[in-house]
Design a protein around this motif. Structure first.
Motif, PDB file in Angstrom:
ATOM      1  N   LEU A 115      19.126  12.136  19.843  1.00 35.81           N
ATOM      2  CA  LEU A 115      19.974  13.319  19.953  1.00 35.81           C
ATOM      3  C   LEU A 115      20.507  13.793  18.614  1.00 35.81           C
ATOM      4  O   LEU A 115      20.699  14.982  18.415  1.00 35.81           O
ATOM      5  CB  LEU A 115      21.146  13.020  20.907  1.00 35.81           C
ATOM      6  CG  LEU A 115      20.779  12.697  22.352  1.00 35.81           C
ATOM      7  CD1 LEU A 115      22.020  12.389  23.169  1.00 35.81           C
ATOM      8  CD2 LEU A 115      20.005  13.851  22.985  1.00 35.81           C
ATOM      9  N   ASP A 116      20.802  12.890  17.694  1.00 45.25           N
ATOM     10  CA  ASP A 116      21.408  13.279  16.423  1.00 45.25           C
ATOM     11  C   ASP A 116      20.387  13.497  15.318  1.00 45.25           C
ATOM     12  O   ASP A 116      20.727  13.523  14.141  1.00 45.25           O
ATOM     13  CB  ASP A 116      22.423  12.228  15.981  1.00 45.25           C
ATOM     14  CG  ASP A 116      21.804  10.841  15.882  1.00 45.25           C
ATOM     15  OD1 ASP A 116      20.601  10.703  16.193  1.00 45.25           O
ATOM     16  OD2 ASP A 116      22.520   9.894  15.509  1.00 45.25           O
TER      17      ASP A 116
ATOM     18  N   GLU B  27      26.997   2.520  14.326  1.00 38.71           N
ATOM     19  CA  GLU B  27      27.046   3.571  15.345  1.00 38.71           C
ATOM     20  C   GLU B  27      25.938   3.439  16.382  1.00 38.71           C
ATOM     21  O   GLU B  27      25.951   4.138  17.396  1.00 38.71           O
ATOM     22  CB  GLU B  27      26.966   4.954  14.689  1.00 38.71           C
ATOM     23  CG  GLU B  27      25.666   5.222  13.952  1.00 38.71           C
ATOM     24  CD  GLU B  27      25.711   4.800  12.493  1.00 38.71           C
ATOM     25  OE1 GLU B  27      24.829   5.216  11.731  1.00 38.71           O
ATOM     26  OE2 GLU B  27      26.644   4.044  12.121  1.00 38.71           O
ATOM     27  N   ASP B  28      24.976   2.545  16.153  1.00 38.89           N
ATOM     28  CA  ASP B  28      23.860   2.381  17.090  1.00 38.89           C
ATOM     29  C   ASP B  28      24.055   1.238  18.075  1.00 38.89           C
ATOM     30  O   ASP B  28      23.240   1.067  18.987  1.00 38.89           O
ATOM     31  CB  ASP B  28      22.550   2.154  16.319  1.00 38.89           C
ATOM     32  CG  ASP B  28      21.893   3.452  15.924  1.00 38.89           C
ATOM     33  OD1 ASP B  28      22.575   4.485  15.950  1.00 38.89           O
ATOM     34  OD2 ASP B  28      20.694   3.442  15.566  1.00 38.89           O
TER      35      ASP B  28
ATOM     36  N   HIS C  60      29.452   1.533  30.525  1.00 42.84           N
ATOM     37  CA  HIS C  60      30.202   1.174  29.330  1.00 42.84           C
ATOM     38  C   HIS C  60      29.409   1.510  28.064  1.00 42.84           C
ATOM     39  O   HIS C  60      29.989   1.986  27.069  1.00 42.84           O
ATOM     40  CB  HIS C  60      30.535  -0.316  29.344  1.00 42.84           C
ATOM     41  CG  HIS C  60      31.437  -0.745  28.231  1.00 42.84           C
ATOM     42  ND1 HIS C  60      32.805  -0.638  28.295  1.00 42.84           N
ATOM     43  CD2 HIS C  60      31.164  -1.254  26.995  1.00 42.84           C
ATOM     44  CE1 HIS C  60      33.337  -1.067  27.175  1.00 42.84           C
ATOM     45  NE2 HIS C  60      32.362  -1.457  26.368  1.00 42.84           N
ATOM     46  N   GLY C  61      28.112   1.267  28.095  1.00 44.67           N
ATOM     47  CA  GLY C  61      27.301   1.574  26.929  1.00 44.67           C
ATOM     48  C   GLY C  61      27.288   3.054  26.598  1.00 44.67           C
ATOM     49  O   GLY C  61      27.453   3.451  25.442  1.00 44.67           O
ATOM     50  N   CYS C  62      27.114   3.896  27.603  1.00 42.58           N
ATOM     51  CA  CYS C  62      27.093   5.346  27.366  1.00 42.58           C
ATOM     52  C   CYS C  62      28.458   5.841  26.886  1.00 42.58           C
ATOM     53  O   CYS C  62      28.537   6.662  25.966  1.00 42.58           O
ATOM     54  CB  CYS C  62      26.675   6.075  28.638  1.00 42.58           C
ATOM     55  SG  CYS C  62      24.948   5.847  29.097  1.00 42.58           S
TER      56      CYS C  62
ATOM     57  N   ASP D  59      31.001  11.659  21.457  1.00 42.66           N
ATOM     58  CA  ASP D  59      31.045  13.115  21.320  1.00 42.66           C
ATOM     59  C   ASP D  59      30.321  13.829  22.451  1.00 42.66           C
ATOM     60  O   ASP D  59      30.359  15.060  22.522  1.00 42.66           O
ATOM     61  CB  ASP D  59      30.436  13.534  19.982  1.00 42.66           C
ATOM     62  CG  ASP D  59      29.006  13.015  19.812  1.00 42.66           C
ATOM     63  OD1 ASP D  59      28.659  12.022  20.485  1.00 42.66           O
ATOM     64  OD2 ASP D  59      28.250  13.593  19.017  1.00 42.66           O
ATOM     65  N   LYS D  60      29.687  13.095  23.328  1.00 45.98           N
ATOM     66  CA  LYS D  60      28.934  13.694  24.432  1.00 45.98           C
ATOM     67  C   LYS D  60      29.617  13.493  25.779  1.00 45.98           C
ATOM     68  O   LYS D  60      29.448  14.310  26.688  1.00 45.98           O
ATOM     69  CB  LYS D  60      27.523  13.088  24.505  1.00 45.98           C
ATOM     70  CG  LYS D  60      26.689  13.245  23.242  1.00 45.98           C
ATOM     71  CD  LYS D  60      26.210  14.672  23.053  1.00 45.98           C
ATOM     72  CE  LYS D  60      25.286  14.776  21.847  1.00 45.98           C
ATOM     73  NZ  LYS D  60      24.835  16.170  21.623  1.00 45.98           N
ATOM     74  N   ILE D  61      30.358  12.401  25.921  1.00 48.21           N
ATOM     75  CA  ILE D  61      30.915  12.017  27.222  1.00 48.21           C
ATOM     76  C   ILE D  61      32.434  12.044  27.131  1.00 48.21           C
ATOM     77  O   ILE D  61      33.028  11.409  26.243  1.00 48.21           O
ATOM     78  CB  ILE D  61      30.412  10.620  27.637  1.00 48.21           C
ATOM     79  CG1 ILE D  61      28.905  10.680  27.909  1.00 48.21           C
ATOM     80  CG2 ILE D  61      31.169  10.111  28.841  1.00 48.21           C
ATOM     81  CD1 ILE D  61      28.293   9.366  28.271  1.00 48.21           C
TER      82      ILE D  61
END
Length: 796
Positions: A407-408, A434-435, A480-482, A488-490
């Motif tokens: 996505l980024d 961040e990954d 939890h992972g998402c 910035d998406k959820i």
């Protein structure tokens, strides 16, 4: 929390006392001499600055402590390995003697007796206790080294942590994996417990399980309690080994899953979080390393209880080389199972079921634009009787959530169904922060298949009530992972998300009448305190199960404290309360006049709220009795001192989803409430219409208009309330006005009271004038009647 030095002293094992880190000595070594001697006027003078000679002295002491701990840990670990091997030979020897005929043989007396198996079980229990003690010893000493290095760097400003990390890696006493011990001891203990006749069955990882339904409860386990929990469970259930014919390897317990979702709508994430009827989760899972060729495609479907169905997980196997073309729709489902059908190893019915499931998953993946978004990795230790799924316990350790998306702009997975730059090399140090999200706890799942009304086994109830676990209902690795990897998406967060900063460790509680270990040793038998015979030494039982009572956690304490309060769910700010904050945050991004209007509205709303709170505070009304704090009069509430309550609030622009159970009867209840309001409004309207049509004075007309106004307001209010409630129920918002409405009935009662009072007052005030008018009219009517009577008489 207690200081680490106190925790270390209270947790030391007597037999290991001289081998622990000398934490207090190291702390003293960090103190240099005073510049001047302490005096009454200056009891704490300044100390001399830290010098290079002080550093050398401290490092030498630290090295000697590291050598002492690492040497003892290595010797004790090798000793346990030798004891396990010796016990294994004894167990195999005793079990082999079971083949001797019970009668008719000269060697019949050599058959093993129950006493032989009890002795073996006691020996294994001692080994299990030693493994538990060694794991605690290792954990405490590793924490001690980390604490003293942190204290050294903070006090001296000489940074030793990077250098000493290399020394720790050179003597990695803390990296011993006790899973191999657990697996070996589990097999031996199960063999002895069943007297050489262990339960046999399919121990595969799930290849033979197509559709299975279980009642699952989930818990978090702190890393300090993982080994202890494993050793407790293996005394009741054996470790489920997927391939008993090979030696246990760490990769055998590795499980990796790739979760799919639409990155534009996140519909699968939201559906699983909000538990909507029919919500699905689609993932691809494999067991072991990256070289595994068999991939399981799984679909988890949530079903509401009111449907009469249970949530189901369905799966089918697929070769890894077919996954990309299958998910893109380039390969038909029939081609996927063509070779399997030719081999004839699976029944036609099973292949047909797999094909139906594969078509549905492929259709959803293509039409909904599902892409890989999150990977979960963990090592699983499963406890279960082979072929018996009534009780299954799994413990997932080293849990990590990893991004799989593009996505980024970074090509992580690319056009492939999974990224290939990582495998099962936990902790995945090659990944940027961040990954990856390294989950701080292990996840315990207790899966039960019990008949209606049947209680779980007592040992499971004791375990789940102990200090070793923290209940987290409906915890999901995918959710939890998402929520963590895509901030910035959820914007909708799970209810457990704000609690990640709360330490889940709980103090161990002791029975006042418990015997000490020395008392048990002096008694010298296998008799419990209640006089019953036990098969294992009480020392081990005391070590592992000395506390089964669980002190109240955050949710329980707050729930008890607020029983008499006016908040329904005090732990979390509800979704409804943060709606305006979300709108204001969005307006901030937009800017311009729109933002200033929203900001002004926010200030007005806060001013009104503060004014209302002030009015409530100064208005005389009944108030709840304040419970005095501990120490004021000897009263202690819930066994603790001063009560503090933490309220979890979502970050700006986010909402915490509080789980709410919504069934069809909730909609029907809202509809019945609306119809009751409607019925009452019609009744009041009928009274108003009667007064208006048959009244002859202004008092009646005034009362009629008041009742008409009340009826119209009730109709409008009930319609708006019904529409609002249905909308909140549909969105599963945690708003207490959905179920409890105090303003509407209150205002209705006040309106009716006002109407009755107005009618009564007006009638009383003007009653005399009205009565005299009526008397005059009556007298005139009588005179007229008498005159007409006289006229008729005259005519006659």
């Amino acid at each position: 929390m207690n200081r680490f030095g106190e925790q270390l002293r209270s947790s030391m094992i007597k037999d290991y006392f001289w081998h622990y880190i000398a934490y207090d000595d190291l702390k003293d070594a960090l103190k240099t001499q005073y510049v001047t001697d302490p005096s009454p006027s200056n009891p704490k003078p300044d100390r001399k600055p830290w010098t290079e000679s002080d550093e050398r002295r401290f490092v030498a002491l630290l090295e000697s402590e590291l050598d002492k701990v690492a040497t003892f840990q290595s010797l004790k670990s090798n000793e346990i390995i030798q004891r396990i091997k010796a016990s294994e030979r004894e167990v195999n020897h005793v079990v082999s003697r079971l083949d001797i005929p019970a009668s008719g043989s000269r060697r019949a007396s050599e058959r093993p007796t129950d006493e032989d198996f009890l002795l073996l079980e006691a020996d294994l229990s001692d080994i299990i206790a030693d493994v538990h003690d060694l794991a605690k010893f290792t954990q405490l000493n590793y924490t001690g080294f980390q604490k003293i290095i942190k204290k050294h760097d903070k006090q001296t400003m000489w940074y030793l942590k990077p250098v000493f990390a290399t020394r720790l890696n050179a003597k990695p006493f803390f990296k011993d994996n006790y899973d191999a011990f657990v697996v070996k001891l589990s097999r031996l203990y199960d063999l002895v417990r069943t007297k050489g006749n262990p339960v046999k069955g399919d121990s595969s990882a799930g290849g033979g399980q197509q559709n299975f339904i279980r009642q699952t409860t989930k818990y978090w386990v702190h890393p300090d309690n993982i080994t202890e929990l494993k050793l407790i469970v293996l005394k009741h259930l054996p470790v489920l080994v997927f391939n008993p014919s090979k030696e246990f390897e760490e990769k055998d317990s590795a499980i990796t899953s790739i979760y799919y979702d639409n990155p534009d709508t996140w519909e699968l994430y939201k559906g699983r979080l909000q538990k909507t009827e029919g919500a699905e989760a689609i993932r691809l899972r494999w067991y072991g390393g990256m070289d595994v060729d068999q991939i399981f495609v799984e679909r988890k479907t949530h079903r509401e209880d009111w449907t009469g169905e249970k949530s189901v997980k369905a799966r089918f196997p697929m070769k890894e080389k077919y996954v990309n073309s299958y998910l893109s729709g380039d390969m038909t489902v029939g081609s996927v199972f063509e070779k399997m059908r030719k081999d004839g190893k699976k029944s036609e019915q099973q292949i047909a079921d797999w094909e139906a499931l594969a078509k549905e998953v492929q259709y959803r993946a293509v039409t909904r634009n599902l892409q890989p978004v999150c990977r979960t990795f963990y090592h699983r230790t499963a406890f279960q009787l082979p072929g018996d799924a009534r009780v299954r316990i799994s413990l997932d350790t080293e849990l990590s959530m990893i991004r799989e998306d593009n996505l980024d702009g970074r090509r992580r997975a690319g056009d492939n169904w999974r990224r290939m730059d990582i495998g099962i090399d936990w902790p995945f140090r090659q990944l940027p922060p961040e990954d990856i999200e390294r989950f701080p706890y292990a996840v315990l799942e207790v899966k039960l298949q019990t008949q209606a009304g049947q209680e779980p086994p007592q040992w499971i109830r004791d375990l789940t009530a102990s200090h070793l676990v923290e209940a987290v209902p409906k915890f999901s690795k995918f959710i939890h992972g998402c929520a963590t990897l895509f901030p910035d998406k959820i914007n909708l967060l799970p209810f457990w998300f704000p609690q990640m900063d709360v330490d889940i460790r709980k103090p161990v509680t002791h029975d006042d009448d418990d015997e000490t270990d020395d008392e048990v040793e002096q008694r010298g038998d296998n008799t419990a305190t209640d006089g019953t015979q036990i098969a294992n030494p009480a020392i081990y039982e005391r070590r592992l199960t000395e506390a089964t009572r669980n002190e109240l956690d955050v949710e329980e304490r707050v729930g008890v404290d607020f029983l008499a309060g006016d908040e329904d769910y005090p732990l979390y700010d509800s979704d409804d309360e943060s709606d305006f904050d979300d709108a204001l945050e969005e307006a901030r991004r937009v800017g311009g006049p729109y933002y200033y209007r929203m900001l002004l509205s926010s200030y007005l709303q806060r001013t009104g709220h503060i004014t209302w709170e002030v009015l409530k505070a100064i208005t005389p009304r009944p108030r709840a009795t304040q419970i005095p704090e501990a120490g004021s009069n000897g009263i202690t509430v819930l066994g603790t001192g001063k009560r503090t309550v933490k309220r979890f609030t979502a970050p700006k622009g986010k909402r915490i989803h509080v789980p709410i159970r919504v069934e069809p009867k909730v909609y029907f209840a809202a509809e019945r409430t609306f119809l009751s309001w409607l019925e009452f409004s019609i009744l009041i309207g009928s009274i108003a219409a009667t007064l208006l049509n048959f009244g002859s004075d202004y008092v009646t007309f005034a009362s009629a208009w008041i009742f008409t106004t009340i009826a119209i307001m009730c109709l409008l209010y009930s319609v708006m309330l019904y529409v609002w409630r249905v909308d909140k129920i549909r969105k599963r918002r945690d708003v207490k006005r959905i179920y409890y409405e105090k303003w509407g009935p209150t205002m209705l009662c006040l309106g009716l009271l006002l109407a009755v009072l107005v009618n009564f007052i007006l009638r009383v005030r003007h009653g005399n004038g009205i009565a005299s008018d009526n008397n005059s009219q009556s007298q005139n009517q009588i005179v007229a009647n008498m005159s007409s009577y006289d006229m008729r008489g005259l005519e006659l």
